[in-house]
Design a protein around this motif. Structure first.
Motif, mmCIF file in Angstrom:
data_model
loop_
_atom_site.group_PDB
_atom_site.id
_atom_site.type_symbol
_atom_site.label_atom_id
_atom_site.label_comp_id
_atom_site.label_asym_id
_atom_site.label_seq_id
_atom_site.Cartn_x
_atom_site.Cartn_y
_atom_site.Cartn_z
ATOM 1 N N GLY A 31 0.957 10.494 -2.906
ATOM 2 C CA GLY A 31 2.120 10.920 -3.682
ATOM 3 C C GLY A 31 3.377 10.127 -3.423
ATOM 4 O O GLY A 31 4.343 10.217 -4.193
ATOM 5 N N ILE A 32 3.416 9.326 -2.350
ATOM 6 C CA ILE A 32 4.626 8.570 -2.013
ATOM 7 C C ILE A 32 5.026 7.595 -3.127
ATOM 8 O O ILE A 32 6.226 7.393 -3.366
ATOM 9 C CB ILE A 32 4.439 7.830 -0.670
ATOM 10 N N PRO A 33 4.088 6.954 -3.843
ATOM 11 C CA PRO A 33 4.505 6.064 -4.942
ATOM 12 C C PRO A 33 5.278 6.765 -6.050
ATOM 13 O O PRO A 33 5.853 6.093 -6.903
ATOM 14 C CB PRO A 33 3.168 5.513 -5.458
ATOM 15 N N HIS A 55 8.552 1.048 -10.735
ATOM 16 C CA HIS A 55 7.813 0.130 -9.878
ATOM 17 C C HIS A 55 7.913 -1.292 -10.419
ATOM 18 O O HIS A 55 7.787 -1.516 -11.623
ATOM 19 C CB HIS A 55 6.351 0.550 -9.765
ATOM 20 N N ALA A 56 8.087 -2.245 -9.521
ATOM 21 C CA ALA A 56 8.291 -3.631 -9.934
ATOM 22 C C ALA A 56 6.988 -4.351 -10.249
ATOM 23 O O ALA A 56 6.996 -5.344 -10.974
ATOM 24 C CB ALA A 56 9.050 -4.392 -8.843
ATOM 25 N N THR A 57 5.865 -3.904 -9.704
ATOM 26 C CA THR A 57 4.588 -4.580 -9.919
ATOM 27 C C THR A 57 3.553 -3.581 -10.443
ATOM 28 O O THR A 57 3.653 -2.386 -10.184
ATOM 29 C CB THR A 57 4.075 -5.215 -8.614
ATOM 30 N N PRO A 58 2.549 -4.058 -11.160
ATOM 31 C CA PRO A 58 1.523 -3.166 -11.706
ATOM 32 C C PRO A 58 0.742 -2.465 -10.596
ATOM 33 O O PRO A 58 0.558 -3.011 -9.507
ATOM 34 C CB PRO A 58 0.606 -4.109 -12.499
ATOM 35 N N MET A 59 0.273 -1.270 -10.905
ATOM 36 C CA MET A 59 -0.484 -0.486 -9.942
ATOM 37 C C MET A 59 -1.961 -0.839 -9.980
ATOM 38 O O MET A 59 -2.543 -1.021 -11.045
ATOM 39 C CB MET A 59 -0.326 1.009 -10.228
ATOM 40 N N SER A 83 3.293 4.412 -12.206
ATOM 41 C CA SER A 83 2.991 5.418 -11.200
ATOM 42 C C SER A 83 1.797 6.233 -11.655
ATOM 43 O O SER A 83 1.481 6.254 -12.839
ATOM 44 C CB SER A 83 4.183 6.360 -10.981
ATOM 45 N N PRO A 84 1.103 6.905 -10.724
ATOM 46 C CA PRO A 84 0.006 7.774 -11.125
ATOM 47 C C PRO A 84 0.540 9.037 -11.800
ATOM 48 O O PRO A 84 0.990 9.960 -11.154
ATOM 49 C CB PRO A 84 -0.687 8.096 -9.801
ATOM 50 N N CYS A 90 0.858 -1.192 0.000
ATOM 51 C CA CYS A 90 0.000 0.000 0.000
ATOM 52 C C CYS A 90 0.890 1.237 0.000
ATOM 53 O O CYS A 90 1.717 1.404 0.898
ATOM 54 C CB CYS A 90 -0.900 0.034 1.231
ATOM 55 N N GLY A 91 0.727 2.098 -0.980
ATOM 56 C CA GLY A 91 1.497 3.330 -1.029
ATOM 57 C C GLY A 91 2.988 3.104 -1.039
ATOM 58 O O GLY A 91 3.743 3.852 -0.408
ATOM 59 N N SER A 92 3.436 2.109 -1.766
ATOM 60 C CA SER A 92 4.860 1.757 -1.781
ATOM 61 C C SER A 92 5.662 2.684 -2.680
ATOM 62 O O SER A 92 5.250 2.988 -3.801
ATOM 63 C CB SER A 92 5.037 0.314 -2.254
#
Length: 375
Positions: free
Chosen positions: A253-255, A266-270, A340-341, A215-217
């Protein structure tokens, strides 16, 4: 389950420890069944939920390497083995996040030599020919990619606990699901643990399965690390042995950290999570002024838990466990590489850079991203 475990990792066995928490206090009270029960030690809360605690770990170091203050717990029940990491709670955790230098992800080898953040940025600015030459060098340990030095050191402090407690349980013949969870900094450590288990244990022939929920990684590694992890996860997902969900709340915003311009991805899909409980894979977030006003408030563990509980159980299972989305269509295949967003233009810039790094061999799906109606 993963979000609940990530929230519980913020407390420990000290009676009344939950009083010192802010964002996770309400979430723990919801999970425990009331504010009074939330005051209990973590072992008692987990026991009420049907889990037996195997180990509560805490490792702190401030020295030559990246400082870390890693906490979490390992527990089990009849069908699950649980590994949960605590998120950011103090100044040491913030210092850990600021160590942007990268190291090869090689948890089974010697200590890696760090690559400074400055060199990583300058490397991205070099001409494509030089970048391709640099990419062919042996900077990626055994082709597993590079990762954030601070997060890697924080994770490595828990490897002994994994080897002593979890690995023996994975040798049993009774099928269990290994659940890895974490919020914020704990989410980055959960991704590192996912990568570790993908190499340390052969789930393709084992009766056990693997589930990772963050969560929020923040971002953990580079594009090479991302490709390797996603390839391994998708191979195991195809035989029903692995699922990986990276939840990002509406305006969290942390991601977006560490910056993608510093070679991080990012290593995995959001999986986008809205305030109303909607779950959508790889949804682009609206960059409105309201989003920046809620940059940190939407990062709160309690927000993740309450929003996820608004989603129907069937919807949660489809999106998180099966990796599918009701809004997914054939035109959006390959959008799993968004990380990422952000806006579509930002993604296309990163896709071109990834293509240059790979010598022009970026997947066709990356270049056909403009046909996606979800993003």
């Amino acid at each position: 389950l993963g979000v609940r475990l990530a929230c519980l990792a913020y407390t420990d066995d000290r009676p009344g420890a939950v009083k010192q928490l802010a964002g996770a206090r309400d979430a723990i009270a919801t999970i425990a069944g009331g504010a009074d029960k939330a005051q209990q030690p973590l072992s008692c809360i987990l026991a009420d939920l049907g889990y037996t605690v195997d180990r509560l770990f805490s490792h702190t170091s401030i020295g030559r390497n990246a400082p870390y203050d890693t906490q979490g717990f390992i527990a089990h029940d009849d069908s699950n083995i649980v590994l949960a990491y605590r998120g950011t709670t103090g100044p040491i955790d913030m210092m850990t996040s600021l160590f942007y230098s990268v190291v090869p992800f090689d948890p089974f080898g010697d200590e890696a030599k760090p690559i400074s953040a400055t060199r990583a940025v300058l490397w991205r600015l070099k001409p494509s020919v030089l970048r391709r030459k640099r990419a062919r060098r042996t900077r990626c340990a055994r082709s597993w990619g590079n990762v954030h030095r601070g997060f890697f050191d924080a994770f490595m402090s828990s490897v002994r606990d994994i080897e002593e407690v979890i690995m023996p349980q994975l040798q049993a013949h009774r099928a269990k699901r290994l659940v890895i969870a974490g919020h914020s900094l704990g989410g980055a450590l959960a991704h590192a643990a996912l990568a570790y288990f993908l190499k340390a244990h052969d789930f393709s022939v084992s009766p056990h399965s693997l589930l990772m929920v963050s969560c929020g990684s923040p971002r953990l590694g580079d594009v090479h690390f991302r490709r390797w992890v996603r390839c391994e996860v998708e191979a195991l997902r195809g035989i029903g042995k692995c699922s990986a969900a990276r939840l990002v709340h509406q305006c969290d915003g942390i991601p977006n950290l560490p910056p993608g311009r510093m070679s991080y991805a990012h290593a995995t899909p959001m999986t986008f999570l809205s305030h109303t409980g909607d779950l959508v894979l790889e949804k682009a977030v609206n960059r409105s002024p309201e989003r920046f006003a809620r940059y940190f408030s939407d990062h709160c563990p309690n927000i993740y838990l309450t929003s996820l509980e608004r989603a129907t159980p069937a919807h949660r299972d489809i999106v998180i466990l099966e990796g599918a989305s009701p809004l997914w269509d054939s035109a959006s295949e390959g959008c799993e590489f968004a990380c990422s967003p952000r806006s579509l233009d930002d993604f296309m810039v990163d896709a071109r850079q990834d293509e240059e790094i790979s010598g022009g061999s970026a997947p066709t799906a990356w270049r056909s991203r403009r046909g996606c109606r979800v993003c």
